[in-house]
Design an enzyme around this catalytic site. Structure first.
Site, PDB file in Angstrom:
ATOM      1  N   THR A 293      12.724  35.018  56.702  1.00 56.34           N
ATOM      2  CA  THR A 293      13.384  35.323  55.442  1.00 56.34           C
ATOM      3  C   THR A 293      13.001  34.354  54.337  1.00 56.34           C
ATOM      4  OG1 THR A 293      15.503  35.847  54.466  1.00 56.34           O
ATOM      5  CG2 THR A 293      15.435  33.893  55.823  1.00 56.34           C
TER       6      THR A 293
ATOM      7  N   ASP B 222       9.630  24.997  47.385  1.00 52.17           N
ATOM      8  CA  ASP B 222       9.598  24.744  45.938  1.00 52.17           C
ATOM      9  C   ASP B 222      10.974  24.402  45.367  1.00 52.17           C
ATOM     10  OD1 ASP B 222      10.389  27.386  46.625  1.00 52.17           O
ATOM     11  OD2 ASP B 222      10.162  27.993  44.535  1.00 52.17           O
TER      12      ASP B 222
HETATM   13  N1  ASP Z   1      11.630  29.417  47.749  1.00 55.83           N
HETATM   14  C1  ASP Z   1      12.200  29.069  49.015  1.00 55.83           C
HETATM   15  C2  ASP Z   1      11.264  28.206  49.761  1.00 55.83           C
HETATM   16  O1  ASP Z   1      10.079  28.475  49.762  1.00 55.83           O
HETATM   17  C3  ASP Z   1      12.523  30.198  49.890  1.00 55.83           C
HETATM   18  C4  ASP Z   1      13.050  31.399  49.241  1.00 55.83           C
HETATM   19  O2  ASP Z   1      13.293  31.471  48.071  1.00 55.83           O
HETATM   20  O3  ASP Z   1      13.268  32.335  49.954  1.00 55.83           O
HETATM   21  O4  ASP Z   1      11.706  27.323  50.436  1.00 55.83           O
END
Ligand code: ASP
Length: 376
Positions: A218, A252
């Site tokens: 997910t 990120d």
């Molecule tokens: N952006 C987040 C990450 O890569 C995950 C997500 O938004 O689902 O950790």
């Protein structure tokens, strides 16, 4: 070049202070109360709006909003109940930015704390640092009075066990491969179905969900941005990151400039989705800088999305393997949500369109993201 003397240096400093950073963003109207968030943020937006209307600080408002999602065991992408890393341990990332004071705080790969956004805010408020990671972040949270807890729910633990089994499946997800940004790999076979025998106590629905999650780790996260009628802005991004990640993987969300960026002289931006892609384009900062240069929130979001597609030479087969969304809110209240793909696939094979949450003073609502590609 000749070194500058003290007088020249001082003159230079004064000049720099008087020079505007860049041309102002092309905003037109006066600021107004607006909250936007990723699609899982309807309640979050309502809470943040209620606080903004009551005159509370915009950062207090967004953090109180995202706390609802962090504490929700049913949201498997954020906080408590988030899907764990390879070793079955939940690791969380979060960041905050406070427009009025231009300060930021973040935590990455923090364990055992249900609301990492609060800890990111404490890093900002109570330390001389911007980012704390791993064990240090957890120890800091405990020093600040937070309780260390097990963040796994029965469902997320089951999903992790199913993922471990699925590693034997040739089309299962593994972190230990060349990576999505490597040249294309061969498509795999269909996954196997029957797990009920192995996990007799789990309901068929939970198992079907766990199997889906094992094969499609997910991406979730909540990003929330707030503007008030005084022109003050803040933002927060919080997540359990990519399911089944290698312990210590940081996405990120806690990276200031990637998962979140706010400069209230221009606006703010944030992201959800595959963080690896966002980090490579410093997405949130790039969006704010494009708005500063005069692009609308929608144009800025899509420009950065095109950079992500360009990183894959616009190869749709590889781009189809992930989703990523950006959200932008300009200082005059104009906003946009943008996604790489028009929609994302559900477990039942249907598609749901990419949306984001908005609250401009009434009830929270979902709006469609503008998108780069149509998912067929
Ligand atoms: N952006 C987040 C990450 O890569 C995950 C997500 O938004 O689902 O950790």
């Amino acid at each position: 070049m000749m070194p500058l003397n003290r007088r020249q240096l001082l003159a230079g400093t004064a000049m720099a202070a008087a020079t505007p950073l860049a041309s102002p963003a092309q905003s037109t109207g006066a600021p107004k109360n607006i909250i936007i968030a990723s699609a899982n943020g309807l309640e979050c937006c309502a809470k943040a709006m209620q606080m903004v209307k009551a005159g509370r600080d915009t950062l207090d408002a967004v953090v109180a909003g995202v706390n609802i999602v962090e504490l929700d065991p049913k949201d498997n992408s954020v906080g408590y109940g988030g899907l764990p890393n390879e070793e079955g341990v939940v690791e969380l990332d979060a960041s905050v930015m406070h427009g009025p004071t231009r300060r930021a705080g973040s935590v990455a790969a923090i364990r055992g704390i249900k609301t990492p956004s609060n800890i990111a805010k404490l890093v900002m408020e109570q330390t001389d640092h911007v980012m704390l990671v791993g064990e240090g972040a957890t120890r800091f949270a405990k020093a600040m009075g937070y309780k260390e807890e097990d963040l796994l729910t029965e469902e997320s633990r089951l999903a992790w066990l199913v993922w471990k089994r699925m590693l034997k499946n040739p089309s299962g997800h593994s972190n230990w491969s060349d990576g999505l940004d490597a040249p294309p790999a061969k498509p795999g076979a269909k996954p196997s179905a029957a797990l009920q025998r192995l996990f007799p106590n789990a309901s068929a629905d939970t198992l079907a969900w766990a199997e889906w999650m094992a094969l499609h780790p997910t991406t979730g996260t909540i990003n929330c941005l707030a503007l008030n009628s005084k022109g003050e802005m803040s933002g927060c991004t919080t997540t359990s990151g990519l399911a089944w990640k290698i312990p210590g993987r940081v996405g990120d969300s806690p990276v200031i400039g990637a998962g979140l960026y706010v400069d209230q002289e221009v606006g703010g931006a944030g992201s959800t989705g595959r963080g690896e892609e966002n980090i490579r384009v410093a997405g949130a900062h790039s969006i704010v800088e494009l708005m500063r240069a005069g692009r609308s929130p929608q144009e800025a979001v899509m420009e950065v999305m095109k950079r992500i597609a360009r990183n894959y030479d616009n190869d749709l087969a590889r781009l189809a393997k992930f989703d990523i969304n950006f959200y932008a809110l300009r200082k005059d209240g104009v906003f946009a949500g943008g996604s790489l793909w028009s929609g994302t696939q559900r477990r039942d094979g249907s598609f749901t369109s990419q949306q984001f949450a908005v609250n401009d003073g009434g009830a929270s609502r979902l709006e469609n993201c503008v998108h780069l590609y149509e998912r067929k």
